[in-house]
Design an enzyme around this catalytic site. Structure first.
Site, short mmCIF file in Angstrom:
data_model
loop_
_atom_site.label_atom_id
_atom_site.label_comp_id
_atom_site.label_asym_id
_atom_site.label_seq_id
_atom_site.Cartn_x
_atom_site.Cartn_y
_atom_site.Cartn_z
N ASP A 202 -9.15 3.38 7.84
CA ASP A 202 -7.88 2.65 7.98
C ASP A 202 -7.54 2.28 9.43
O ASP A 202 -6.39 2.48 9.88
CB ASP A 202 -6.73 3.45 7.38
CG ASP A 202 -6.89 3.69 5.89
OD1 ASP A 202 -7.92 3.27 5.32
OD2 ASP A 202 -6.00 4.32 5.29
N HIS B 276 -2.36 -2.62 -0.10
CA HIS B 276 -1.28 -2.46 -1.07
C HIS B 276 -0.73 -3.79 -1.56
O HIS B 276 -0.54 -4.72 -0.75
CB HIS B 276 -0.12 -1.69 -0.44
CG HIS B 276 -0.44 -0.29 -0.03
ND1 HIS B 276 -1.02 0.63 -0.89
CD2 HIS B 276 -0.26 0.38 1.14
CE1 HIS B 276 -1.18 1.77 -0.26
NE2 HIS B 276 -0.73 1.65 0.97
N ASP C 159 -6.45 0.32 3.71
CA ASP C 159 -5.26 0.37 2.86
C ASP C 159 -4.96 -1.07 2.43
O ASP C 159 -4.93 -1.97 3.27
CB ASP C 159 -4.08 0.93 3.67
CG ASP C 159 -3.50 2.19 3.08
OD1 ASP C 159 -4.08 2.74 2.12
OD2 ASP C 159 -2.45 2.63 3.58
N HIS D 193 3.75 -1.38 4.36
CA HIS D 193 2.63 -1.47 5.31
C HIS D 193 1.36 -1.90 4.58
O HIS D 193 1.20 -1.68 3.38
CB HIS D 193 2.39 -0.13 6.01
CG HIS D 193 1.95 0.97 5.08
ND1 HIS D 193 2.84 1.66 4.27
CD2 HIS D 193 0.72 1.47 4.79
CE1 HIS D 193 2.18 2.55 3.55
NE2 HIS D 193 0.88 2.45 3.84
N LYS E 37 -8.35 0.48 -0.84
CA LYS E 37 -7.69 1.56 -1.58
C LYS E 37 -6.19 1.29 -1.63
O LYS E 37 -5.68 0.49 -0.86
CB LYS E 37 -7.97 2.92 -0.92
CG LYS E 37 -7.44 3.07 0.50
CD LYS E 37 -7.97 4.35 1.12
CE LYS E 37 -7.42 4.60 2.51
NZ LYS E 37 -5.99 4.94 2.55
N CYS F 278 -4.64 10.09 5.51
CA CYS F 278 -5.83 9.43 4.97
C CYS F 278 -7.14 10.05 5.46
O CYS F 278 -8.10 10.15 4.70
CB CYS F 278 -5.77 7.93 5.25
SG CYS F 278 -4.35 7.17 4.40
#
Length: 212
Positions: free
Chosen positions: A9, A53, A51, A85, A110, A155
């Site tokens: 990340d 989202h 990440d 975020h 993810k 993470c």
């Protein structure tokens, strides 16, 4: 190939000016680039997690009408509710611009399921779904990982713990990690948890010296 560098990340939102900036997050990028060069020179793989989202992710405080960093439950699991975020395809979700991204062999997303958070690069927080990372590593005969990135206490920690459970030998580059530290000792505790579970901790200098 038996070893891979796993960059966790290293995204704009976790670095200076980002929506969930981690103190000193940018300083990890130089270490990442040094390790990328080191690994590429030895034929090791380089992979990264990201990440990723949806804008309506349930871990976002804005979706729960609570203050950022409030604690609660999401899909039955304990959850810290974060500032929005790493929204898919946003600048904040992009890998840091100074990272040698062209040397990364594969990137694994993810946190795409809005109903559950995903700290680990391998599984969601309930271990209900896997990413493609483990399958990719096994396909490429990787059994040892060098792990670094953001953030130490979330993470990175859960990625390392899952990797150990999956049977990988795991090395953590401590100065290549930075933590959120909602509580002052969270990162120190995370390193202790990783070590206790079987990870070997190195500074970058120690790693280079012992693997010359």
């Amino acid at each position: 190939m038996t070893r891979a560098l796993l960059l966790v990340d290293l995204q704009n939102d976790f670095c200076a000016g980002g929506a969930l900036a981690v103190a000193g997050g940018d300083s990890t990028v130089d270490i990442a680039n040094t390790l990328i060069d080191w690994c590429k020179g030895r034929g090791d793989a380089v992979v990264a997690s990201q990440d990723w989202h949806p804008a309506n992710h349930g871990s976002f405080a804005s979706q729960q009408n609570v203050e950022p960093y409030a604690e609660g439950l999401l899909d039955g699991l304990p959850q810290t509710f974060w500032p929005d975020h790493c929204v898919q395809n946003s600048d904040g979700a992009a890998l840091h611009p100074l990272l040698q991204a062209n040397a990364i062999d594969a990137v694994f997303h993810k946190g795409e399921n809005p109903a559950i958070d995903s700290y680990s690069a391998f599984f969601d927080n309930g271990h209900r779904q896997k990413t493609q990372l483990d399958d990719w590593l096994r396909h490429h005969n990787v059994n040892e990982l060098i792990v670094m990135g953001l953030a130490t206490d979330y993470c990175v920690k859960f990625t390392v713990l899952d990797a150990l459970t999956l049977g990988y030998d795991v090395n953590v580059i401590t100065d290549g990690c930075r933590g959120v530290n909602l509580h002052a000792q969270d990162s120190a505790q995370a390193f202790m948890d990783m070590s206790a579970a079987g990870a070997t901790l190195y500074t970058l200098a120690d790693w280079q010296e012992t693997h010359a």
